[in-house]
Motif scaffolding. Structure first.
Motif, PDB file in Angstrom:
ATOM      1  N   VAL A 299       0.861  -1.252   0.012  1.00  0.00           N
ATOM      2  CA  VAL A 299      -0.139  -0.030  -0.006  1.00  0.00           C
ATOM      3  C   VAL A 299       1.024   1.191  -0.005  1.00  0.00           C
ATOM      4  N   ILE A 300       0.792   2.079  -0.863  1.00  0.00           N
ATOM      5  CA  ILE A 300       1.696   3.230  -1.025  1.00  0.00           C
ATOM      6  C   ILE A 300       1.062   4.718  -0.947  1.00  0.00           C
ATOM      7  N   ASP A 301      -0.382   4.500  -0.819  1.00  0.00           N
ATOM      8  CA  ASP A 301      -1.254   5.906  -0.433  1.00  0.00           C
ATOM      9  C   ASP A 301      -2.649   5.317  -0.183  1.00  0.00           C
ATOM     10  N   ALA A 302      -3.340   6.407   0.466  1.00  0.00           N
ATOM     11  CA  ALA A 302      -4.650   6.049   0.739  1.00  0.00           C
ATOM     12  C   ALA A 302      -5.563   7.350   1.112  1.00  0.00           C
ATOM     13  N   GLN A 303      -6.784   7.142   0.973  1.00  0.00           N
ATOM     14  CA  GLN A 303      -7.777   8.200   1.246  1.00  0.00           C
ATOM     15  C   GLN A 303      -8.565   7.698   2.505  1.00  0.00           C
ATOM     16  N   ILE A 304      -8.811   8.840   3.407  1.00  0.00           N
ATOM     17  CA  ILE A 304      -9.496   8.409   4.591  1.00  0.00           C
ATOM     18  C   ILE A 304     -10.463   9.550   5.033  1.00  0.00           C
ATOM     19  N   VAL A 305     -11.523   9.390   5.392  1.00  0.00           N
ATOM     20  CA  VAL A 305     -12.353  10.209   6.015  1.00  0.00           C
ATOM     21  C   VAL A 305     -12.298  10.360   7.458  1.00  0.00           C
ATOM     22  N   ASP A 306     -11.949  11.638   7.900  1.00  0.00           N
ATOM     23  CA  ASP A 306     -11.496  11.488   9.424  1.00  0.00           C
ATOM     24  C   ASP A 306     -12.823  11.723  10.340  1.00  0.00           C
ATOM     25  N   VAL A 307     -12.441  12.090  11.553  1.00  0.00           N
ATOM     26  CA  VAL A 307     -13.692  12.394  12.483  1.00  0.00           C
ATOM     27  C   VAL A 307     -14.283  13.582  12.255  1.00  0.00           C
ATOM     28  N   ASN A 308     -13.672  14.805  11.638  1.00  0.00           N
ATOM     29  CA  ASN A 308     -14.481  15.756  11.474  1.00  0.00           C
ATOM     30  C   ASN A 308     -14.789  15.828  10.085  1.00  0.00           C
ATOM     31  N   GLY A 309     -14.851  14.705   9.498  1.00  0.00           N
ATOM     32  CA  GLY A 309     -15.352  14.742   8.122  1.00  0.00           C
ATOM     33  C   GLY A 309     -14.534  14.953   6.907  1.00  0.00           C
ATOM     34  N   LYS A 310     -13.050  15.555   7.263  1.00  0.00           N
ATOM     35  CA  LYS A 310     -12.360  15.834   6.201  1.00  0.00           C
ATOM     36  C   LYS A 310     -11.753  14.731   5.595  1.00  0.00           C
TER      37      LYS A 310
ATOM     38  N   LYS B 135      -4.131   3.109  -2.541  1.00  0.00           N
ATOM     39  CA  LYS B 135      -3.545   3.029  -3.873  1.00  0.00           C
ATOM     40  C   LYS B 135      -2.253   1.863  -3.483  1.00  0.00           C
ATOM     41  N   ILE B 136      -2.277   0.887  -4.391  1.00  0.00           N
ATOM     42  CA  ILE B 136      -1.471  -0.281  -4.212  1.00  0.00           C
ATOM     43  C   ILE B 136      -0.312  -0.303  -5.380  1.00  0.00           C
ATOM     44  N   ASN B 137       0.731  -0.763  -4.812  1.00  0.00           N
ATOM     45  CA  ASN B 137       1.777  -1.569  -5.933  1.00  0.00           C
ATOM     46  C   ASN B 137       1.249  -2.769  -6.531  1.00  0.00           C
ATOM     47  N   LEU B 138       1.143  -2.939  -7.614  1.00  0.00           N
ATOM     48  CA  LEU B 138       1.104  -4.364  -8.238  1.00  0.00           C
ATOM     49  C   LEU B 138       2.234  -5.203  -8.146  1.00  0.00           C
ATOM     50  N   VAL B 139       1.992  -6.450  -8.182  1.00  0.00           N
ATOM     51  CA  VAL B 139       3.303  -7.498  -8.278  1.00  0.00           C
ATOM     52  C   VAL B 139       3.588  -7.971  -9.649  1.00  0.00           C
ATOM     53  N   GLN B 140       4.806  -8.586  -9.875  1.00  0.00           N
ATOM     54  CA  GLN B 140       4.779  -9.331 -11.243  1.00  0.00           C
ATOM     55  C   GLN B 140       4.646 -10.790 -10.982  1.00  0.00           C
ATOM     56  N   VAL B 141       3.786 -11.328 -11.729  1.00  0.00           N
ATOM     57  CA  VAL B 141       3.656 -12.923 -11.729  1.00  0.00           C
ATOM     58  C   VAL B 141       4.076 -13.434 -12.957  1.00  0.00           C
ATOM     59  N   PRO B 142       4.328 -14.480 -12.957  1.00  0.00           N
ATOM     60  CA  PRO B 142       4.920 -15.324 -14.270  1.00  0.00           C
ATOM     61  C   PRO B 142       3.576 -15.727 -15.016  1.00  0.00           C
TER      62      PRO B 142
END
Ligand SMILES: Cc1cc2nc3c(=O)[nH]c(=O)nc-3n(C[C@H](O)[C@H](O)[C@H](O)COP(=O)(O)OP(=O)(O)OC[C@H]3O[C@@H](n4cnc5c(N)ncnc54)[C@H](O)[C@@H]3O)c2cc1C
Ligand SMILES: *[C@@H]1O[C@H](CO)[C@@H](O)[C@H](O)[C@H]1NC(C)=O
Ligand SMILES: *[C@@H]1O[C@H](CO)[C@@H](O)[C@H](O)[C@H]1NC(C)=O
Ligand SMILES: *[C@@H]1O[C@H](CO)[C@@H](O)[C@H](O)[C@H]1NC(C)=O
Ligand SMILES: *[C@@H]1O[C@H](CO)[C@@H](O)[C@H](O)[C@H]1NC(C)=O
Ligand SMILES: *[C@@H]1O[C@H](CO)[C@@H](O)[C@H](O)[C@H]1NC(C)=O
Ligand SMILES: *[C@@H]1O[C@H](CO)[C@@H](O)[C@H](O)[C@H]1NC(C)=O
Ligand SMILES: *[C@@H]1O[C@H](CO)[C@@H](O)[C@H](O)[C@H]1NC(C)=O
Length: 536
Positions: A204-215, A245-252
């Motif tokens: 996980v490289i980023d995120a969006q969250i609604v905090d207790v103040n609604g921000k 936001k996530i980093n994908l990984v490479q699979v064969p």
């Protein structure tokens, strides 16, 4: 009712409201509804009439049941929310937080509804469900090998969307395609690539969250501590996760799966004993899950035996796998004809028990409103269980009756990540995680009592073989047996009971983050992170 003062941090009018509601005043329930809807209307520009389901709405029951994923909590006696809000837009989440706080009612946040104890949609006190299922956009960008995933998406949808864009990318997360991203990622998340790539939150490289103040906050505006906390500490203690936001990984292009079974009559004990040495140390492209189940013997009429099943994913071709296992696990006797080569997305379907040839479209099926009866518990094994120990465990399993085990091997990438890098602490030093698993099809009160007693009895028997001080557990295998919080004056101590099991040495940092971002403990549940209380 049971609790004299469950919510010390809430203002008195709220407690009054709670006590009136608990004593059943329909007019007050209506006024919660009216006040909330009015507030919501004030808070958003959109029409709110299509995102609010009150108890009297004809669709209330079907909306509630759609994401109940444990039939134990699908009965008429289970407490129901006053209202279900189903946001269509981020601003609706913000408005819900602001309005729930304003009228002083608890919210429970539900994404995929897979919580094993149902705490995303049940509460002992009046509550609103904030149901995230409409917020499920997934944007995959192969060039940067990243994706934004909204909390209401399922893992199956995520895997499908990655596969649509690339056959050589994947994401390390759970094997259940209907599991929700919101709960899974905020609680750590693992699957059959964990030895190669670690946990979901390790990507996980980023995120969006609604905090207790609604921000709405992102990684930059929420700061390192909160961003750390929502990567395994459980989102519901800190706010409403909108997306990761996530980093994908490479699979064969080609991976290999196999499943083999042994019974006590054909040396299952030797195989399980050896598995403990091999599975956590072998090539990290190989994940060999061990399932143990008491069953009726086919060779000894009328007798019970133990079935040991190994289900595996190898990120490579069958030839190489057979060579590796021939060297390191000859007791298994794996041959090339026991292996099936396939693409990564086919392996996702195989692990989810779809029939051979099923289209990846099946991963988009949300499989709404169907569930079995479940109880789960968890443990960690840090030293190899000797053969006589295993034999005692088999006897106990047979005596207990129905409870099985799933052993998930660690090692590989898991041992390379520091215990404090994310709230999830169970890294180096753990050979495998144990899931206690009992699933039944039809439920009466008696069956439920019996099966839950069985899991507790086996759990107690396992004490000498598992981690100690604390006896660790995995947050996403939610188990209210290991402690609940009543949010009275001892809430820190109560929280430490389950918190030290789920988070070990990371618990106190989580408490600090919690105290900083939600000092009044608005975001809470039976096992959330308590605040450090300075005042009573
Ligand atoms: C059939 C099945 C298979 C599973 N397989 C795996 C597996 O392979 N690997 C694994 O690691 N786990 C697995 N799990 C466990 C699963 O990871 C957890 O139950 C997870 O929390 C489920 O997430 P959810 O969104 O579906 O659940 P929910 O019940 O919606 O939520 C779980 C918890 O997270 C909170 N939450 C949910 N959404 C949000 C949000 N947007 N913001 C803040 N808090 C939120 C809830 O309030 C609740 O406390 C499985 C569970 C089931 C039932
Ligand atoms: C909604 O807004 C109106 C007008 O601004 C105000 O009178 C009313 O108190 C508000 N209601 C709620 C519940 O916030
Ligand atoms: C039920 O709630 C939904 C969503 O808010 C709304 O669209 C619908 O009109 C309501 N139905 C009734 C009968 O109130
Ligand atoms: C989801 O994506 C679509 C298409 O890109 C966009 O129109 C919509 O606004 C998005 N929804 C949310 C809730 O982000
Ligand atoms: C491999 O397949 C063969 C042939 O189907 C079977 O007899 C054998 O038991 C399998 N081996 C294992 C380890 O399951
Ligand atoms: C079980 O072990 C015995 C003794 O080592 C051996 O003779 C027998 O072949 C084994 N059985 C299986 C099915 O591997
Ligand atoms: C799956 O089906 C394909 C084609 O239908 C077949 O070639 C393959 O052997 C099957 N695999 C298994 C494991 O049954
Ligand atoms: C819940 O119960 C109803 C019947 O009351 C049933 O139709 C539905 O399938 C059940 N859902 C789950 C998830 O068990």
């Amino acid at each position: 009712m049971k609790k004299s003062s469950p919510l010390p941090s809430f203002p008195t009018p709220f407690l009054l409201l709670v006590s009136l509601l608990l004593h059943g005043s329909p007019s007050l329930a209506d006024s919660v509804n009216d006040n909330f809807v009015q507030c919501l209307t004030n808070q958003t520009k959109d029409k709110v009439s299509n995102i609010v389901f009150s108890q009297t709405n004809a669709s209330f029951t079907s909306v509630l049941q759609a994401y109940i994923r444990n039939a134990r909590f699908n009965t008429s006696t289970i407490p129901k929310p006053s209202i279900i809000v189903t946001p269509l837009h981020e601003s609706h989440v913000q408005a819900t937080v602001i309005c729930a706080k304003q009228i002083g009612i608890q919210i429970k946040i539900r994404s995929g509804g897979h919580d094993y104890e149902g705490i995303s949609y049940i509460s002992d006190i009046p509550f609103i469900i904030l149901d995230m299922f409409n917020l499920r956009n997934i944007t995959v960008d192969i060039e940067s090998q990243t994706a934004w995933v909204q909390a209401g998406a399922t893992l199956g949808e995520l895997y499908y969307k990655i596969w649509e864009k690339s056959k050589v990318h994947g994401f390390p997360a759970g094997v259940g395609p209907t599991v929700g991203v919101g709960g899974h990622l905020s609680g750590a998340g693992y699957g059959n690539m964990l030895r190669k790539f670690g946990l979901s939150v390790d990507h996980v490289i980023d995120a969006q969250i609604v905090d207790v103040n609604g921000k709405i906050l992102d990684k930059a505006s929420m700061g390192d501590d909160l961003f750390w906390a929502i990567k395994g500490g459980g989102g519901a203690s800190f706010g409403v996760v909108l997306s990761y936001k996530i980093n994908l990984v490479q699979v064969p292009e080609t991976v290999t799966v196999f499943g083999v079974q042994r019974f006590l009559e054909d040396n299952a004990t030797d195989v399980v004993y050896q598995w403990q040495h091999v599975a956590p140390t072998i090539d990290d492209r190989l994940f060999m899950r061990m399932l143990l189940q008491p069953v009726t013997s086919k060779v000894k009429k009328g007798e019970k035996t133990i079935r040991a099943s190994i289900e595996s994913l190898f990120l490579g071709e069958a030839n190489e796998l057979v060579t590796i296992l021939g060297k390191e696990f000859p007791q298994l006797g794996l041959k090339i004809e026991n292996c099936t080569q396939m693409s990564w997305i086919e392996s996702v379907l195989w692990w989810a028990n779809f029939d051979n040839g099923t289209s990846p479209n099946a991963l988009l099926d949300r499989n709404q409103n169907s569930a079995k009866f479940l109880k789960r518990k968890s443990d960690y094994v840090q030293t190899v269980i000797p053969k006589d120990g295993l034999e005692g465990i088999w006897k106990k399993m047979i005596e207990v009756g129905k409870v099985g085990f799933v052993f998930n091997p660690y090692g590989g990438k898991m041992s390379e990540i520091q215990a404090s890098d994310t709230p999830f602490p169970h890294r180096a030093g753990n050979l495998f995680k144990v899931q206690y698993s009992v699933t039944w099809e039809e439920g009466g009160v008696e069956e439920e009592k019996d099966y839950i007693t069985q899991t507790r009895s086996l759990y107690s028997y396992m004490t000498p073989f598992v981690s100690k001080n604390p006896r660790s557990a995995y947050l996403n295998y939610r188990d209210l047996d290991i402690g609940v919080n009543h949010y009275g004056k001892d809430s820190y101590e109560e929280g430490k009971v389950y918190g030290s099991k789920y988070f070990n040495g990371n618990f106190d940092r989580l408490v600090k983050v919690k105290t900083a971002v939600d000092p009044d403990n608005f975001f809470r549940n039976e096992q959330s992170i308590p605040t450090l209380q300075t005042k009573a």
